[in-house]
Scaffold this motif. Structure first.
Motif, short mmCIF file in Angstrom:
data_model
loop_
_atom_site.label_atom_id
_atom_site.label_comp_id
_atom_site.label_asym_id
_atom_site.label_seq_id
_atom_site.Cartn_x
_atom_site.Cartn_y
_atom_site.Cartn_z
N UNK A 231 -32.84 -18.67 -88.97
CA UNK A 231 -31.84 -18.21 -88.00
C UNK A 231 -30.46 -18.09 -88.59
N UNK A 232 -30.38 -18.12 -89.93
CA UNK A 232 -29.06 -18.07 -90.55
C UNK A 232 -28.24 -16.87 -90.12
N UNK A 233 -28.85 -15.69 -90.11
CA UNK A 233 -28.13 -14.47 -89.73
C UNK A 233 -27.77 -14.48 -88.25
N UNK A 234 -28.64 -15.09 -87.45
CA UNK A 234 -28.39 -15.13 -86.01
C UNK A 234 -27.25 -16.08 -85.68
N UNK A 235 -27.14 -17.17 -86.45
CA UNK A 235 -26.16 -18.21 -86.14
C UNK A 235 -24.80 -17.98 -86.79
N UNK A 236 -24.70 -17.01 -87.66
CA UNK A 236 -23.42 -16.77 -88.32
C UNK A 236 -22.50 -15.96 -87.42
N UNK A 237 -21.20 -16.23 -87.55
CA UNK A 237 -20.21 -15.51 -86.75
C UNK A 237 -20.10 -14.07 -87.24
N UNK A 238 -20.04 -13.15 -86.30
CA UNK A 238 -19.95 -11.73 -86.63
C UNK A 238 -18.63 -11.18 -86.08
N UNK A 239 -18.15 -10.09 -86.68
CA UNK A 239 -16.90 -9.49 -86.24
C UNK A 239 -17.07 -8.02 -85.94
N UNK A 240 -16.29 -7.57 -84.96
CA UNK A 240 -16.25 -6.15 -84.59
C UNK A 240 -14.80 -5.69 -84.70
#
Length: 285
Positions: A231-240
């Motif tokens: 779930x690393x990609x799911x749990x990382x903060x993303x920006x728009x």
């Protein structure tokens, strides 16, 4: 013979040339003064009517012209194709009186369709203390950009590096759902993301996780080597990023989920109308 005391007499007065002239009755003077006073009131009334009509024309024609100019300027500043979807409210006060005091008290602007980095939104701008001289600063500018849930769903690749089954606005968060394949078992996972302001972008921070029927803290999932690797990609903060769609004069103050919309709140205080920052845009990677 009749007495002379009953004979009619004609009183004569000498004019400046020594010629005799009939005397004017003193009773005519008040009548002339009354006529002159009446004519004066009529003239004064006409002047008042002209002034009222003039002010009315300035208010109506001037307001219409001011609204049109504002619509065109806003469309140009925000890069809109046309000003048809832009409405401008200059307030209920007299434009003449406000102009004489140096500016407009409150201006409200509504934009039906505005694109933010590929997402369609609606915009409301409220400006206070708007000067009539472009070189003077505006007191305050607040701008709310509302992006519907349907448009937010287009952020699938931005919200997670994993394939998402659904994206919904849930309360004050954005809930994304997917499935993990663990051995021969598929486990449904839902993650609540909280949007926050991050400079000229919006960050989506993981808040809580629902794994199957169990709610687990993000910290615990990250601490579990097996789950964190999945779930690393799911749990990382993303920006728009939104910098390329908004003038650099505006600063992102906050981002919230409200009324089934992702709402970006921006502001710009003390910046003149003709400042170059209204025409300049940032860049997005």
């Amino acid at each position: 013979m009749a007495s002379d005391e009953h004979q009619p007499t004609l009183e004569l007065r000498l004019d400046g040339s020594g010629e005799s002239a009939p005397a004017t009755s003193s009773s005519d003077a008040p009548a002339k003064r009354k006529r002159r006073g009446w004519i004066g009131w009529v003239i004064a009334g006409v002047v008042v009517i002209i002034l009222i009509v003039g002010v009315f024309l300035v208010e109506t024609v001037g307001r219409t012209a001011a609204v049109r100019i504002a619509q065109d300027e806003i469309a140009s500043t925000l890069g809109l194709e046309a000003s048809d979807g832009v409405s401008v409210d200059l307030g209920s006060g007299s434009l003449v009186l406000q102009a004489l005091t140096g500016g407009l008290d409150v201006v409200t602007i509504d934009i039906d369709r505005f694109e933010v980095n590929g997402l369609e939104s609606s915009v409301r701008v409220i400006a206070t203390g708007v000067p009539v001289v472009p070189s003077q600063p505006i007191d305050t500018v607040s701008m709310d950009v509302a992006i519907s849930g349907a448009e937010v769903s287009k952020l699938a690749t931005t919200l997670s590096g994993l394939g998402l089954d659904s994206i919904e606005l849930e309360g004050s968060a954005i809930r994304v759902s997917t499935e993990f394949a663990l051995l021969f078992i598929r486990i449904p996972v839902a993650l609540d993301l909280v949007p926050v302001a991050a400079g000229d972008a919006i960050a989506f921070e993981p808040d809580s996780v629902i794994l199957g029927d169990e709610q687990i803290s993000v910290a615990d999932l990250r601490a579990n080597p097996l789950v964190s690797s999945l779930a690393g990609s799911l749990l990382s903060s993303q920006e728009f990023c939104v910098a390329s769609s908004l003038p650099t004069a505006l600063t992102i103050d906050s981002v919230d989920v409200a009324n089934d919309n992702l709402v970006i709140q921006l502001s710009a205080d003390g910046i003149a109308l003709d400042d170059a920052a209204w025409k300049q845009y940032g860049t997005c990677p």
